[in-house]
Write a protein that holds these residues in place. Structure first.
Motif, PDB file in Angstrom:
ATOM      1  N   VAL A 120     -29.304  -8.666 -47.010  1.00  0.00           N
ATOM      2  CA  VAL A 120     -28.748  -7.737 -47.609  1.00  0.00           C
ATOM      3  C   VAL A 120     -29.095  -6.405 -46.531  1.00  0.00           C
ATOM      4  CG1 VAL A 120     -28.987  -8.713 -49.964  1.00  0.00           C
ATOM      5  CG2 VAL A 120     -30.972  -7.370 -48.951  1.00  0.00           C
ATOM      6  N   PRO A 121     -28.466  -5.293 -46.953  1.00  0.00           N
ATOM      7  CA  PRO A 121     -28.954  -4.088 -45.997  1.00  0.00           C
ATOM      8  C   PRO A 121     -30.228  -3.545 -46.644  1.00  0.00           C
ATOM      9  CG  PRO A 121     -27.158  -3.479 -47.424  1.00  0.00           C
ATOM     10  CD  PRO A 121     -27.449  -4.962 -47.810  1.00  0.00           C
ATOM     11  N   ALA A 122     -30.805  -2.885 -45.705  1.00  0.00           N
ATOM     12  CA  ALA A 122     -32.105  -2.206 -45.953  1.00  0.00           C
ATOM     13  C   ALA A 122     -32.228  -1.368 -47.329  1.00  0.00           C
ATOM     14  CB  ALA A 122     -32.860  -1.567 -44.953  1.00  0.00           C
ATOM     15  N   ASP A 123     -31.173  -0.705 -47.581  1.00  0.00           N
ATOM     16  CA  ASP A 123     -31.065   0.202 -48.840  1.00  0.00           C
ATOM     17  C   ASP A 123     -30.888  -0.816 -50.151  1.00  0.00           C
ATOM     18  OD1 ASP A 123     -28.417  -0.351 -48.276  1.00  0.00           O
ATOM     19  OD2 ASP A 123     -27.913   1.750 -48.418  1.00  0.00           O
ATOM     20  N   ASP A 124     -30.552  -2.111 -49.980  1.00  0.00           N
ATOM     21  CA  ASP A 124     -30.226  -2.796 -51.233  1.00  0.00           C
ATOM     22  C   ASP A 124     -31.429  -2.661 -52.226  1.00  0.00           C
ATOM     23  OD1 ASP A 124     -30.558  -5.432 -52.810  1.00  0.00           O
ATOM     24  OD2 ASP A 124     -28.473  -5.680 -52.109  1.00  0.00           O
ATOM     25  N   PRO A 125     -31.241  -2.674 -53.692  1.00  0.00           N
ATOM     26  CA  PRO A 125     -32.233  -2.200 -54.571  1.00  0.00           C
ATOM     27  C   PRO A 125     -33.255  -3.569 -54.764  1.00  0.00           C
ATOM     28  CG  PRO A 125     -30.120  -1.812 -55.583  1.00  0.00           C
ATOM     29  CD  PRO A 125     -29.879  -2.480 -54.202  1.00  0.00           C
ATOM     30  N   ARG A 126     -32.811  -4.547 -54.016  1.00  0.00           N
ATOM     31  CA  ARG A 126     -33.811  -5.756 -54.170  1.00  0.00           C
ATOM     32  C   ARG A 126     -34.758  -5.884 -53.116  1.00  0.00           C
ATOM     33  NH1 ARG A 126     -29.239 -10.029 -54.424  1.00  0.00           N
ATOM     34  NH2 ARG A 126     -28.327  -8.533 -53.271  1.00  0.00           N
ATOM     35  N   ALA A 127     -34.482  -4.971 -51.969  1.00  0.00           N
ATOM     36  CA  ALA A 127     -35.085  -4.790 -50.710  1.00  0.00           C
ATOM     37  C   ALA A 127     -35.938  -3.488 -50.593  1.00  0.00           C
ATOM     38  CB  ALA A 127     -34.172  -5.168 -49.528  1.00  0.00           C
ATOM     39  N   GLN A 128     -36.501  -3.146 -51.745  1.00  0.00           N
ATOM     40  CA  GLN A 128     -37.394  -1.779 -51.801  1.00  0.00           C
ATOM     41  C   GLN A 128     -38.687  -2.404 -52.025  1.00  0.00           C
ATOM     42  OE1 GLN A 128     -35.848   0.865 -50.751  1.00  0.00           O
ATOM     43  NE2 GLN A 128     -34.131  -0.694 -50.468  1.00  0.00           N
ATOM     44  N   TRP A 129     -39.716  -2.197 -51.302  1.00  0.00           N
ATOM     45  CA  TRP A 129     -41.102  -2.259 -51.413  1.00  0.00           C
ATOM     46  C   TRP A 129     -41.559  -1.832 -52.691  1.00  0.00           C
ATOM     47  CZ3 TRP A 129     -45.360   0.804 -49.831  1.00  0.00           C
ATOM     48  CH2 TRP A 129     -46.652   0.245 -49.834  1.00  0.00           C
ATOM     49  N   ASP A 130     -42.324  -2.526 -53.617  1.00  0.00           N
ATOM     50  CA  ASP A 130     -42.765  -1.962 -54.838  1.00  0.00           C
ATOM     51  C   ASP A 130     -44.305  -1.489 -54.633  1.00  0.00           C
ATOM     52  OD1 ASP A 130     -44.479  -4.131 -54.496  1.00  0.00           O
ATOM     53  OD2 ASP A 130     -44.031  -5.104 -56.311  1.00  0.00           O
ATOM     54  N   GLY A 131     -44.656  -1.274 -53.441  1.00  0.00           N
ATOM     55  CA  GLY A 131     -45.968  -0.731 -53.209  1.00  0.00           C
ATOM     56  C   GLY A 131     -47.236  -1.720 -53.298  1.00  0.00           C
ATOM     57  N   HIS A 132     -46.871  -2.968 -53.212  1.00  0.00           N
ATOM     58  CA  HIS A 132     -48.013  -3.962 -53.476  1.00  0.00           C
ATOM     59  C   HIS A 132     -48.854  -3.985 -52.302  1.00  0.00           C
ATOM     60  CE1 HIS A 132     -44.880  -6.576 -51.703  1.00  0.00           C
ATOM     61  NE2 HIS A 132     -45.868  -6.720 -51.041  1.00  0.00           N
ATOM     62  N   THR A 133     -50.115  -4.131 -52.290  1.00  0.00           N
ATOM     63  CA  THR A 133     -51.022  -4.400 -51.244  1.00  0.00           C
ATOM     64  C   THR A 133     -51.120  -5.783 -50.923  1.00  0.00           C
ATOM     65  OG1 THR A 133     -53.081  -5.045 -52.604  1.00  0.00           O
ATOM     66  CG2 THR A 133     -52.688  -2.605 -52.164  1.00  0.00           C
ATOM     67  N   THR A 134     -51.537  -6.318 -49.642  1.00  0.00           N
ATOM     68  CA  THR A 134     -51.759  -7.695 -49.092  1.00  0.00           C
ATOM     69  C   THR A 134     -52.416  -8.179 -50.322  1.00  0.00           C
ATOM     70  OG1 THR A 134     -51.567  -6.967 -46.998  1.00  0.00           O
ATOM     71  CG2 THR A 134     -52.612  -9.078 -47.530  1.00  0.00           C
ATOM     72  N   GLU A 135     -53.653  -7.848 -50.957  1.00  0.00           N
ATOM     73  CA  GLU A 135     -54.368  -8.510 -51.729  1.00  0.00           C
ATOM     74  C   GLU A 135     -53.564  -8.429 -53.021  1.00  0.00           C
ATOM     75  OE1 GLU A 135     -55.333  -5.522 -50.144  1.00  0.00           O
ATOM     76  OE2 GLU A 135     -57.038  -6.904 -48.579  1.00  0.00           O
ATOM     77  N   GLU A 136     -53.101  -7.690 -53.595  1.00  0.00           N
ATOM     78  CA  GLU A 136     -51.888  -7.809 -54.750  1.00  0.00           C
ATOM     79  C   GLU A 136     -51.244  -8.793 -54.460  1.00  0.00           C
ATOM     80  OE1 GLU A 136     -52.248  -3.459 -56.591  1.00  0.00           O
ATOM     81  OE2 GLU A 136     -50.726  -3.846 -54.958  1.00  0.00           O
ATOM     82  N   LYS A 137     -50.450  -8.891 -53.564  1.00  0.00           N
ATOM     83  CA  LYS A 137     -49.368 -10.039 -53.149  1.00  0.00           C
ATOM     84  C   LYS A 137     -49.924 -11.406 -53.377  1.00  0.00           C
ATOM     85  CE  LYS A 137     -48.362 -10.264 -48.622  1.00  0.00           C
ATOM     86  NZ  LYS A 137     -47.655 -10.107 -47.611  1.00  0.00           N
ATOM     87  N   TYR A 138     -51.145 -11.726 -52.502  1.00  0.00           N
ATOM     88  CA  TYR A 138     -51.892 -13.011 -52.646  1.00  0.00           C
ATOM     89  C   TYR A 138     -52.319 -13.305 -54.235  1.00  0.00           C
ATOM     90  CZ  TYR A 138     -50.442 -13.525 -47.927  1.00  0.00           C
ATOM     91  OH  TYR A 138     -49.789 -13.669 -46.748  1.00  0.00           O
ATOM     92  N   ALA A 139     -52.615 -12.302 -54.757  1.00  0.00           N
ATOM     93  CA  ALA A 139     -53.160 -12.241 -56.257  1.00  0.00           C
ATOM     94  C   ALA A 139     -52.024 -12.878 -56.978  1.00  0.00           C
ATOM     95  CB  ALA A 139     -53.751 -11.202 -56.853  1.00  0.00           C
ATOM     96  N   ARG A 140     -50.886 -12.388 -56.965  1.00  0.00           N
ATOM     97  CA  ARG A 140     -49.687 -12.738 -57.432  1.00  0.00           C
ATOM     98  C   ARG A 140     -49.214 -14.114 -57.200  1.00  0.00           C
ATOM     99  NH1 ARG A 140     -46.039  -7.125 -56.427  1.00  0.00           N
ATOM    100  NH2 ARG A 140     -47.363  -5.805 -57.764  1.00  0.00           N
ATOM    101  N   ILE A 141     -49.322 -14.717 -56.088  1.00  0.00           N
ATOM    102  CA  ILE A 141     -49.130 -16.152 -55.879  1.00  0.00           C
ATOM    103  C   ILE A 141     -50.171 -17.039 -56.309  1.00  0.00           C
ATOM    104  CG2 ILE A 141     -48.884 -17.696 -53.811  1.00  0.00           C
ATOM    105  CD1 ILE A 141     -47.960 -15.387 -52.061  1.00  0.00           C
ATOM    106  N   ALA A 142     -51.178 -16.512 -56.388  1.00  0.00           N
ATOM    107  CA  ALA A 142     -52.514 -17.210 -56.901  1.00  0.00           C
ATOM    108  C   ALA A 142     -52.285 -17.660 -58.496  1.00  0.00           C
ATOM    109  CB  ALA A 142     -53.788 -16.768 -56.454  1.00  0.00           C
ATOM    110  N   ALA A 143     -52.069 -16.478 -59.043  1.00  0.00           N
ATOM    111  CA  ALA A 143     -51.633 -16.371 -60.694  1.00  0.00           C
ATOM    112  C   ALA A 143     -50.388 -17.271 -60.928  1.00  0.00           C
ATOM    113  CB  ALA A 143     -51.301 -15.109 -61.000  1.00  0.00           C
ATOM    114  N   LEU A 144     -49.442 -17.126 -60.123  1.00  0.00           N
ATOM    115  CA  LEU A 144     -48.032 -17.871 -60.310  1.00  0.00           C
ATOM    116  C   LEU A 144     -48.521 -19.594 -60.077  1.00  0.00           C
ATOM    117  CD1 LEU A 144     -45.312 -17.445 -61.196  1.00  0.00           C
ATOM    118  CD2 LEU A 144     -44.521 -17.420 -58.880  1.00  0.00           C
ATOM    119  N   SER A 145     -49.137 -19.693 -59.326  1.00  0.00           N
ATOM    120  CA  SER A 145     -49.632 -21.105 -58.866  1.00  0.00           C
ATOM    121  C   SER A 145     -50.489 -21.706 -59.922  1.00  0.00           C
ATOM    122  CB  SER A 145     -50.318 -21.296 -57.574  1.00  0.00           C
ATOM    123  OG  SER A 145     -49.554 -20.687 -56.495  1.00  0.00           O
ATOM    124  N   ALA A 146     -51.410 -20.887 -60.632  1.00  0.00           N
ATOM    125  CA  ALA A 146     -52.102 -21.312 -61.545  1.00  0.00           C
ATOM    126  C   ALA A 146     -51.462 -21.460 -63.152  1.00  0.00           C
ATOM    127  CB  ALA A 146     -53.373 -20.331 -61.790  1.00  0.00           C
ATOM    128  N   GLY A 147     -50.285 -20.783 -63.089  1.00  0.00           N
ATOM    129  CA  GLY A 147     -49.600 -20.900 -64.341  1.00  0.00           C
ATOM    130  C   GLY A 147     -49.804 -19.519 -65.308  1.00  0.00           C
TER     131      GLY A 147
END
Length: 94
Positions: A48-75
């Motif tokens: 998609v182009p850089a201005d696509d709404p799905r390609a807009q950074w939500d402000g997450h930090t690296t720590e938040e990103k990996y916490a989201r993955i861990a939470a999802l993996s844990a159910g």
């Protein structure tokens, strides 16, 4: 195509060919910068182009990103993150 995943040009990287892949993890985002050398690994991801709404950074930090993955993996529901609408570019990938 993979639902909930898009890849877009990385406007904050000066070297040509860099992209950012955005994943929707239970309503929250995780993203990574992708080198032009690895672009072929993402051939099946919707481009998609850089201005696509799905390609807009939500402000997450690296720590938040990996916490989201861990939470999802844990159910568990992913940890919430704040949305930054201040136009700043994402921090460098680690």
């Amino acid at each position: 195509m993979t639902p909930g995943v898009v890849i877009a040009p990385a406007p904050d990287v000066d070297e040509p060919g860099w992209q950012i892949v955005y994943l929707n993890l239970g309503g929250h985002q995780a993203s990574w910068r992708i080198s032009h050398r690895d672009a072929g690994l993402f051939a099946d991801v919707e481009h998609v182009p850089a201005d696509d709404p799905r390609a807009q950074w939500d402000g997450h930090t690296t720590e938040e990103k990996y916490a989201r993955i861990a939470a999802l993996s844990a159910g568990d529901p992913p940890a919430t993150g704040r949305r930054r609408d201040d136009g700043r570019t994402p921090p460098p990938a680690r």
